[in-house]
Motif scaffolding. Structure first.
Motif, PDB file in Angstrom:
ATOM      1  N   TYR A  77       0.838  -1.204   0.000  1.00  8.47           N
ATOM      2  CA  TYR A  77       0.000   0.000   0.000  1.00  8.47           C
ATOM      3  C   TYR A  77       0.874   1.254   0.000  1.00  8.47           C
ATOM      4  O   TYR A  77       0.543   2.269  -0.636  1.00  8.47           O
ATOM      5  N   ASP A  78       1.988   1.209   0.703  1.00  9.58           N
ATOM      6  CA  ASP A  78       2.904   2.348   0.777  1.00  9.58           C
ATOM      7  C   ASP A  78       3.487   2.661  -0.603  1.00  9.58           C
ATOM      8  O   ASP A  78       3.582   3.826  -1.004  1.00  9.58           O
ATOM      9  N   SER A  81       0.826   4.184  -2.852  1.00 13.71           N
ATOM     10  CA  SER A  81       0.381   5.509  -2.405  1.00 13.71           C
ATOM     11  C   SER A  81       1.522   6.523  -2.381  1.00 13.71           C
ATOM     12  O   SER A  81       1.326   7.675  -2.010  1.00 13.71           O
ATOM     13  N   ARG A  82       2.731   6.061  -2.754  1.00 17.66           N
ATOM     14  CA  ARG A  82       3.916   6.920  -2.807  1.00 17.66           C
ATOM     15  C   ARG A  82       4.165   7.618  -1.472  1.00 17.66           C
ATOM     16  O   ARG A  82       4.382   8.821  -1.393  1.00 17.66           O
ATOM     17  N   GLY A  83       4.128   6.799  -0.406  1.00 16.44           N
ATOM     18  CA  GLY A  83       4.494   7.296   0.917  1.00 16.44           C
ATOM     19  C   GLY A  83       3.383   7.963   1.701  1.00 16.44           C
ATOM     20  O   GLY A  83       3.609   8.438   2.814  1.00 16.44           O
ATOM     21  N   LYS A  84       2.178   7.994   1.149  1.00 15.28           N
ATOM     22  CA  LYS A  84       1.046   8.598   1.871  1.00 15.28           C
ATOM     23  C   LYS A  84       0.520   7.622   2.933  1.00 15.28           C
ATOM     24  O   LYS A  84       0.872   6.448   2.955  1.00 15.28           O
ATOM     25  N   PRO A  85      -0.362   8.084   3.840  1.00 11.53           N
ATOM     26  CA  PRO A  85      -0.822   7.235   4.963  1.00 11.53           C
ATOM     27  C   PRO A  85      -1.643   6.014   4.565  1.00 11.53           C
ATOM     28  O   PRO A  85      -2.085   5.271   5.449  1.00 11.53           O
ATOM     29  N   TRP A  86      -1.882   5.779   3.272  1.00 16.36           N
ATOM     30  CA  TRP A  86      -2.647   4.599   2.860  1.00 16.36           C
ATOM     31  C   TRP A  86      -2.000   3.303   3.336  1.00 16.36           C
ATOM     32  O   TRP A  86      -2.661   2.268   3.387  1.00 16.36           O
ATOM     33  N   LYS A  87      -0.719   3.336   3.680  1.00 12.04           N
ATOM     34  CA  LYS A  87      -0.068   2.121   4.169  1.00 12.04           C
ATOM     35  C   LYS A  87      -0.741   1.616   5.448  1.00 12.04           C
ATOM     36  O   LYS A  87      -0.622   0.438   5.800  1.00 12.04           O
ATOM     37  N   TYR A 405      -7.803   6.689  -5.657  1.00 14.56           N
ATOM     38  CA  TYR A 405      -6.476   7.259  -5.397  1.00 14.56           C
ATOM     39  C   TYR A 405      -5.424   6.781  -6.389  1.00 14.56           C
ATOM     40  O   TYR A 405      -4.685   7.574  -6.964  1.00 14.56           O
TER      41      TYR A 405
END
Length: 452
Positions: A77-78, A81-87, A405
């Motif tokens: 997920y990270d 999401s390119r480092g966004k909180p979706w992880k 997203y």
């Protein structure tokens, strides 16, 4: 892909392992009861519609996350999401699967005990004896805990061997064995005198029982039965090769899972109706009602009753094991890659944590009923927490993530294997993931909360 990470060797391995993660005790002790009480074949048709219109798109979404990331759920997920909180969605799935493995192992341990007891002929007796046997066993402070820990250790042995030598090899043995046992018991059950009433009860459509509430029950069963929201599908997909046809795999897995659920009904209802018993749901069905049903149904051929009982509990053990293997792998993959630890050490972390959860849950419903959380024993609390909150939340957020997203081109590339597949249904898939899945999952959540 991380060097030496491993992957499934064959397409059959992919389908059997992932289908095994979906096939579990819920197919056997919940689906038949729900079918019988909610319109028989009418409910089955509704369930199939939910699986194929909504469950399969949900599966494909998790496959896309996992295969694109080629790593554990949190990092996958990270990456997307390119480092966004979706992880955090990945972390949620890992937490959910760990809790489920902990309390699920308690019931799986009961299945092990009953397999052993049926082999030894210990559960032969009238209805009151069978009920007393279960109560005595479940209230014992030691035995249920030992069986739960034993089940987690068996799971550990499979997982620690890796993807091809452990999970894939075990799936290729367990899933065919499960199907063979199921077919044998279904045939034996359907040949009993009076079995036709049970078949009719299960398969005769009664559309008058269908309602909005029944639709939401079918929808919830479809999502939960396919392991959506646990990070299992995402983790297994990280071991898929780039040529794996995600849509075809999802359809095959859904077919196997649905077929086994219906066959479980054909195993239970004909035998139960042949002796005049209307089955209920949950542990009482498996550990109190059915042992007595099998004894009565096959009383004329005692050895047949013994054999069916042994095969039935072997079937339950196999079904539980295919699920616990997948749940264990989610945490094992996470710790291996995030801590850069050997696979064996990571597996032990998951095993120890889940053993602790299992022991406390087992004691809370047996020898130590004072162990409670928010007024419930811990097993019930964990069950409700995961089924009513964590699973819907994970599936809901994944739908929003893939639908809104992640760039459309990235999703399409994964869906079509970089354009090598036609992908004619991609616009339909994306519409369902963007609009239909989130709304339906939200309705499931509100239904379970008692709002709708």
């Amino acid at each position: 892909m991380m060097e030496g990470r491993g992957s499934f060797a064959t397409r059959l391995g992919i389908v059997l392992a992932t289908a095994g993660s979906a096939v579990g005790l819920g197919n056997i002790w919940r689906f038949p009861y729900m079918t019988g009480q909610n319109g028989g074949a009418a409910f089955i048709l509704l369930y199939f519609a939910c699986v194929f219109l909504l469950g399969i798109p949900g599966m494909i979404s998790e496959f896309i996350v996992g295969r694109h990331g080629e790593t554990n759920a949190a990092r996958a997920y990270d990456i997307l999401s390119r480092g966004k909180p979706w992880k955090l969605v990945g972390y949620l799935g890992i937490l959910t699967s760990t809790i489920i493995l902990g309390f699920y192992a308690v019931v799986a341990g009961w299945c092990l005990e009953y397999l052993f007891a049926s082999v030894m002929g210990k559960i032969q007796g009238d209805a009151s004896y069978v009920q007393q046997y279960f109560q005595s066993f479940s209230n014992d402070p030691i035995k249920p805990c030992l069986w739960a820990v034993a089940f987690i250790l068996i799971t550990h042995i499979v997982v620690v061997r890796g993807i091809q030598k452990g999970i894939e090899r075990a799936s290729k043995l367990l899933m065919p064995a499960l199907l063979i046992l199921l077919v044998i018991i279904v045939v034996a059950s359907c040949l009993l005198p009076g079995a036709d009433k049970g078949i009719e009860f299960l398969l005769k459509p009664d559309f008058s029982k269908l309602s909005g509430s029944v639709f939401l029950e079918a929808l919830g069963q479809a999502f939960f039965s396919l392991s959506l929201g646990t990070a299992c599908l995402c983790t297994y997909a990280s071991y898929f090769d780039k040529n794996t046809h995600l849509t075809r795999s999802a359809v095959q897995i859904a077919l196997i899972d649905s077929m086994i659920a219906v066959m479980a009904g054909l195993m239970i209802f004909p035998a139960a109706f042949s002796v005049g018993v209307t089955p209920d749901a949950g542990p009482s069905l498996i550990f109190i009602t059915l042992p007595n049903v099998f004894q009565q149904a096959f009383a004329g051929v005692p050895f047949m009753g013994y054999l069916i009982s042994v095969m039935f509990y072997a079937l339950l053990v196999f079904a539980a094991l295919t699920s616990t293997i997948s749940m264990h792998e989610i945490g094992t993959a996470f710790f291996t890659e995030e801590l850069h630890a050997p696979r064996s050490r990571s597996a032990w972390i998951v095993t120890i944590v889940c053993c602790l959860i299992a022991v406390v849950c087992s004691l809370s419903i047996g020898a130590c009923p004072d162990i409670k959380l928010l007024g419930s024993d811990l097993l019930t609390f964990c069950d409700h927490l995961t089924a009513q909150y964590l699973l819907p939340m994970g599936a809901f957020l994944t739908s929003l993530f893939i639908g809104w997203y992640v760039p459309r081109k990235v999703v399409r590339d994964e869906y079509t294997n970089k354009g090598t597949l036609r992908g004619g249904f991609f616009p339909v898939y994306l519409f369902i993931v963007r609009f239909v899945c989130p709304i339906c999952i939200l309705l499931i959540f509100l239904h379970q909360m008692g709002v709708v």
